[in-house]
Write an enzyme that holds these catalytic residues in place. Structure first.
Site, mmCIF file in Angstrom:
data_model
loop_
_atom_site.group_PDB
_atom_site.id
_atom_site.type_symbol
_atom_site.label_atom_id
_atom_site.label_comp_id
_atom_site.label_asym_id
_atom_site.label_seq_id
_atom_site.Cartn_x
_atom_site.Cartn_y
_atom_site.Cartn_z
ATOM 1 N N CYS A 186 4.784 38.972 -46.454
ATOM 2 C CA CYS A 186 5.551 40.098 -45.907
ATOM 3 C C CYS A 186 7.052 39.887 -46.073
ATOM 4 O O CYS A 186 7.820 40.854 -46.081
ATOM 5 C CB CYS A 186 5.216 40.302 -44.432
ATOM 6 N N ASP B 199 -4.997 36.658 -40.083
ATOM 7 C CA ASP B 199 -4.384 35.579 -39.310
ATOM 8 C C ASP B 199 -3.249 36.076 -38.420
ATOM 9 O O ASP B 199 -3.121 35.644 -37.266
ATOM 10 C CB ASP B 199 -3.859 34.492 -40.251
#
Length: 460
Positions: free
Chosen positions: A56, A201
């Site tokens: 990200c 996660d």
């Protein structure tokens, strides 16, 4: 051997640029194959090595190419491929790109793995993401001697830094920041309903932090109901009401939740403006907090313009996180010192690898000389010559052939070249005789007196 890291991250580009460069994990191996084929034009010794790290906060291409004409050529080829593969105009991408050759590429990999280049200083998630990227590259057959050694060393350095410094102490994680942002709008999360979109996660980590606040209800929306149910069951085991439902049911259920945390691998937004407008009507304008941790983003940016909607992206969380990093800065200088030393070690290994072809050539040359003299000796023995004479002749022949090239070069050199050879040859042949010392001493004197003399008055 040329090493290169070319990338874009949260330091150089906002999220609306980073999401355009992010790679879909499902197509990463295909992208690696295409990248290596594209770079094959700058390597004369097989396909270049490559690894793609896409998270990200960053998209980085790690490349290693034999016989690249120049670092500039490798950079150009890699940059062109990135822009073309993501269908971006080079002019729109170039201001955000960093290109790191050789030791800078090694240093950067070490810093990334140690969490020194992360939005959350010292965070550990990036190390796992880097390991996943390397595993994918290995499965795609894109790793070779150089990148494999680089990343193995990278993981060892990360372990050393985390074990010997406090770089990860007092960490303010993205998940913790998400909770704090939610508490700015809703004073008590215990009175709110929380929806997590995705089951990876990051969502699991966020769920742990939110569940600690004992929300009224938790739900997991995921593409596969089974994985979402696993997370819901884990939350329910902590005596918090939890359920899971399919992502396709999201439009009809979005209005039920006060806090939405989303992090999926979708390449397109999954929460649109119309969906949120409909949810707000059903909520009678009761506010909603939406935290979008995905890159590319899961929520359409236009949603932020709606009244009663508080939409935060990873960059917004990053601003909050930076205010809490002062306690970890004391460990940064110690970590940087470790990294700098290990960069030197790796570059020494890399430079040593550059001599391998020369060493192989020398070994092959020596083997050819051995075979010539051995065949000659065998023929003499078969003729009945004295074995001792044959052995002496073979030893003399090997010695003469072995020294011929060096002596010939020395005898036909002069000036600075001759001085360099006089210094170098004794090291190569491990000689430290008084004759060498005498020759070197006089060569030094001769060099100082006749620096411009190009004649060869001291032929040996």
């Amino acid at each position: 051997m040329k090493l290169l890291t070319l990338g874009i991250n949260h330091h150089t580009a906002p999220v609306d640029v980073r999401e355009k460069v992010a790679f879909d994990p499902e197509y990463l191996q295909e992208a690696l194959h295409d990248l290596r084929q594209h770079l094959s034009g700058v390597s004369q010794s097989g396909l270049p090595e490559a690894t793609i790290l896409s998270t990200c906060n960053r998209t980085e291409l790690y490349c290693a190419a034999n016989d690249a004409d120049s670092a500039t050529l490798l950079h150009s080829a890699t940059f062109d491929w990135l822009a073309k593969s993501q269908q971006l105009a080079p002019s729109s991408l170039e201001p955000h790109i960093y290109s790191l050759p050789q030791s800078d590429a090694v240093r950067h990999a070490f810093r990334v793995a140690c969490g020194l280049d992360s939005m959350v200083l010292g965070e550990t998630q990036i190390l796992g993401q880097m390991k996943d990227a390397v595993r994918t590259a290995n499965q795609a057959g894109a790793l070779g001697t150089y990148l494999n050694q680089l990343f193995q060393k990278t993981f060892a350095v990360a372990k050393e830094v985390r074990g010997s410094t406090e770089i990860g102490a007092h960490s303010i994680s993205m998940a913790a920041a998400a909770v704090r942002l939610s508490e700015r709008i809703f004073e008590k999360i215990a009175e709110q309903r929380v929806l997590f979109i995705g089951a990876g996660d990051m969502i699991s980590l966020c769920a742990t932090h939110f569940v600690a606040r004992r929300p009224k209800q938790v739900a997991i929306a995921n593409r596969t109901i089974e994985r979402g149910q696993e997370l819901a069951d884990a939350i329910a085991s902590q005596n918090v009401e939890a359920e899971s439902f399919k992502l396709s049911d999201l439009p009809s259920r979005l209005h039920e939740f006060d806090i939405i945390v989303s992090c999926t691998a979708s390449s397109l937004p999954i929460i649109g403006l119309g969906m949120v407008e409909s949810a707000l009507k059903q909520r009678r304008r009761k506010p909603m907090v939406m935290i979008d941790l995905a890159v590319p983003r899961d929520c359409e940016p236009e949603i932020a313009r709606l009244n009663d909607i508080y939409l935060y992206t990873v960059d917004d969380l990053g601003v909050m996180i930076q205010t809490g990093t002062s306690m970890r800065h004391a460990a940064v200088s110690q970590a940087e010192a470790i990294i700098e030393d290990r960069v030197g070690n790796f570059m020494h290994w890399l430079n040593g690898r550059n001599t391998v072809p020369l060493i192989q050539d020398l070994q092959q040359h020596g083997e050819r000389l051995r075979q010539i003299e051995l065949e000659r000796a065998m023929k003499r023995l078969m003729r009945g010559d004295d074995p001792q004479d044959v052995l002496n002749a073979m030893a003399q022949g090997l010695t003469n052939k072995f020294l011929h090239g060096s002596l010939h070069t020395l005898q036909h050199s002069n000036g600075a070249e001759r001085d360099s050879l006089i210094k170098l040859l004794p090291k190569l042949f491990s000689t430290h005789s008084s004759a060498y010392s005498h020759t070197y001493h006089h060569a030094e004197q001769d060099s100082s007196k006749h620096t411009n003399d190009t004649s060869d008055k001291n032929d040996l």
